[in-house]
Design a protein around this motif. Structure first.
Motif, PDB file in Angstrom:
ATOM      1  N   ALA A  97       0.744  -1.168   0.059  1.00  0.00           N
ATOM      2  CA  ALA A  97       0.024  -0.149   0.058  1.00  0.00           C
ATOM      3  C   ALA A  97       0.928   1.351  -0.221  1.00  0.00           C
ATOM      4  O   ALA A  97       1.934   1.226   0.679  1.00  0.00           O
ATOM      5  N   HIS A  98       0.525   2.122  -0.889  1.00  0.00           N
ATOM      6  CA  HIS A  98       1.307   3.672  -0.767  1.00  0.00           C
ATOM      7  C   HIS A  98       0.058   4.452  -1.247  1.00  0.00           C
ATOM      8  O   HIS A  98      -0.643   4.768  -2.230  1.00  0.00           O
ATOM      9  N   ILE A 118      -5.151  10.661  -5.693  1.00  0.00           N
ATOM     10  CA  ILE A 118      -3.877   9.992  -6.213  1.00  0.00           C
ATOM     11  C   ILE A 118      -3.944   8.523  -5.795  1.00  0.00           C
ATOM     12  O   ILE A 118      -4.133   8.378  -4.705  1.00  0.00           O
ATOM     13  N   THR A 119      -3.785   7.775  -6.754  1.00  0.00           N
ATOM     14  CA  THR A 119      -3.853   6.349  -6.625  1.00  0.00           C
ATOM     15  C   THR A 119      -2.725   5.593  -7.290  1.00  0.00           C
ATOM     16  O   THR A 119      -2.349   5.897  -8.374  1.00  0.00           O
ATOM     17  N   VAL A 120      -2.137   4.865  -6.388  1.00  0.00           N
ATOM     18  CA  VAL A 120      -0.921   4.064  -6.786  1.00  0.00           C
ATOM     19  C   VAL A 120      -1.730   2.816  -7.391  1.00  0.00           C
ATOM     20  O   VAL A 120      -1.999   2.064  -6.686  1.00  0.00           O
ATOM     21  N   ALA A 140       6.162  -5.702 -10.955  1.00  0.00           N
ATOM     22  CA  ALA A 140       6.187  -6.958 -11.304  1.00  0.00           C
ATOM     23  C   ALA A 140       6.957  -6.974 -12.747  1.00  0.00           C
ATOM     24  O   ALA A 140       6.762  -5.964 -13.506  1.00  0.00           O
ATOM     25  N   SER A 141       7.126  -8.240 -13.108  1.00  0.00           N
ATOM     26  CA  SER A 141       7.586  -8.097 -14.485  1.00  0.00           C
ATOM     27  C   SER A 141       6.685  -7.904 -15.533  1.00  0.00           C
ATOM     28  O   SER A 141       5.512  -8.377 -15.495  1.00  0.00           O
ATOM     29  N   GLY A 142       6.877  -7.008 -16.628  1.00  0.00           N
ATOM     30  CA  GLY A 142       5.835  -6.870 -17.462  1.00  0.00           C
ATOM     31  C   GLY A 142       5.072  -5.637 -17.338  1.00  0.00           C
ATOM     32  O   GLY A 142       4.192  -5.056 -17.777  1.00  0.00           O
ATOM     33  N   SER A 143       5.188  -5.087 -16.043  1.00  0.00           N
ATOM     34  CA  SER A 143       4.308  -3.835 -15.330  1.00  0.00           C
ATOM     35  C   SER A 143       5.212  -2.777 -15.311  1.00  0.00           C
ATOM     36  O   SER A 143       6.385  -2.690 -15.522  1.00  0.00           O
ATOM     37  N   ALA A 144       4.744  -1.626 -14.627  1.00  0.00           N
ATOM     38  CA  ALA A 144       5.443  -0.475 -14.183  1.00  0.00           C
ATOM     39  C   ALA A 144       5.160  -0.018 -13.118  1.00  0.00           C
ATOM     40  O   ALA A 144       3.688  -0.065 -12.479  1.00  0.00           O
ATOM     41  N   VAL A 145       5.803   0.859 -12.442  1.00  0.00           N
ATOM     42  CA  VAL A 145       5.287   1.461 -11.078  1.00  0.00           C
ATOM     43  C   VAL A 145       4.324   2.726 -11.862  1.00  0.00           C
ATOM     44  O   VAL A 145       4.880   3.619 -12.543  1.00  0.00           O
ATOM     45  N   GLN A 146       3.031   2.817 -11.348  1.00  0.00           N
ATOM     46  CA  GLN A 146       2.183   3.586 -11.954  1.00  0.00           C
ATOM     47  C   GLN A 146       1.389   4.433 -10.824  1.00  0.00           C
ATOM     48  O   GLN A 146       0.927   3.973  -9.886  1.00  0.00           O
ATOM     49  N   THR A 147       1.083   5.632 -11.148  1.00  0.00           N
ATOM     50  CA  THR A 147       0.134   6.779 -10.394  1.00  0.00           C
ATOM     51  C   THR A 147      -0.933   7.163 -11.199  1.00  0.00           C
ATOM     52  O   THR A 147      -0.584   7.809 -12.232  1.00  0.00           O
TER      53      THR A 147
END
Length: 217
Positions: A97-98, A118-120, A140-147
């Protein structure tokens, strides 16, 4: 004389066979401890939390040197320890959770009236904490840190989605903090009112395991 020689020999043999308790104990200090450096090991499965450091804000500005963008006074992360090896080394956590409190956020972008939320996204993330204080957050692999940022404008609500491959921060034992400075996100979707790049800066402190501050060894 013979008796003394035998006693001395026996003592020497005994000393050689005793375990080196103190050095082994020191060598077993894990990367994450509570109570101070070399303190109580943080157990795998423990949940660590940290709010924004008192008196600071989390910002997502449109440039690394500017002050135009979004600012929040309330944010927190929660992570579960998944590995805590012997130091020096790298501990692992699952960032589950962030959060950012939307009502604590404001914007000073032309055409924007305010911040709804603002949703992480794409949680959980993997967090690596190294003995030198480097903190790396990856998806995770194939994903990205997203906001996803939801803004209120004169034309209604708009969604701005930002991504980055990873975040790099720094842990500091002086105040049990983790600081992220000008971590660049790139807009992947959203209207022209969403700035093209977002630079994230925030200081979270103290990082705690329950009520105990966490140290990096």
């Amino acid at each position: 004389m013979r008796t003394r020689t035998l006693l001395a020999l026996t003592g020497a043999v005994t000393a050689l066979t005793l375990p080196a308790i103190a050095p082994a104990s020191a060598a077993d200090t894990p990367v994450l401890t509570t109570g101070g450096l070399g303190g109580t090991p943080v157990a795998v499965g423990d949940v660590l939390t940290a709010p924004l450091a008192t008196g600071t804000t989390a910002t997502l500005y449109s440039s690394a040197t500017g002050t135009s963008g979004i600012s929040c006074t309330s944010s927190q992360f929660t992570a579960t320890v998944t590995d805590n090896p012997t130091a020096p080394g790298t501990a692992s956590e699952s960032l589950g959770a962030h959060t950012f409190t939307g009502s604590s956020c404001s914007a000073n972008v032309v055409g924007v009236l305010g911040v709804t939320s603002i949703t992480v996204n794409n949680l959980p993330y993997t967090t690596a904490v190294s003995s030198d204080g480097t903190v790396t957050v990856t998806a995770a692999s194939g994903s990205a840190v997203q906001t996803t940022v939801v803004l209120r404008t004169l034309l209604g609500s708009i969604n701005c989605v930002y991504q980055t491959p990873a975040l790099t921060g720094k842990a500091d034992n002086a105040d049990n903090s983790i600081t992220f400075t000008n971590q660049q996100f790139t807009k992947t979707s959203g209207s022209s009112l969403c700035f093209a790049n977002g630079y994230f800066t925030a200081k979270y402190a103290p990082v705690t395991d329950g009520d105990a501050p966490v140290f990096v060894n």
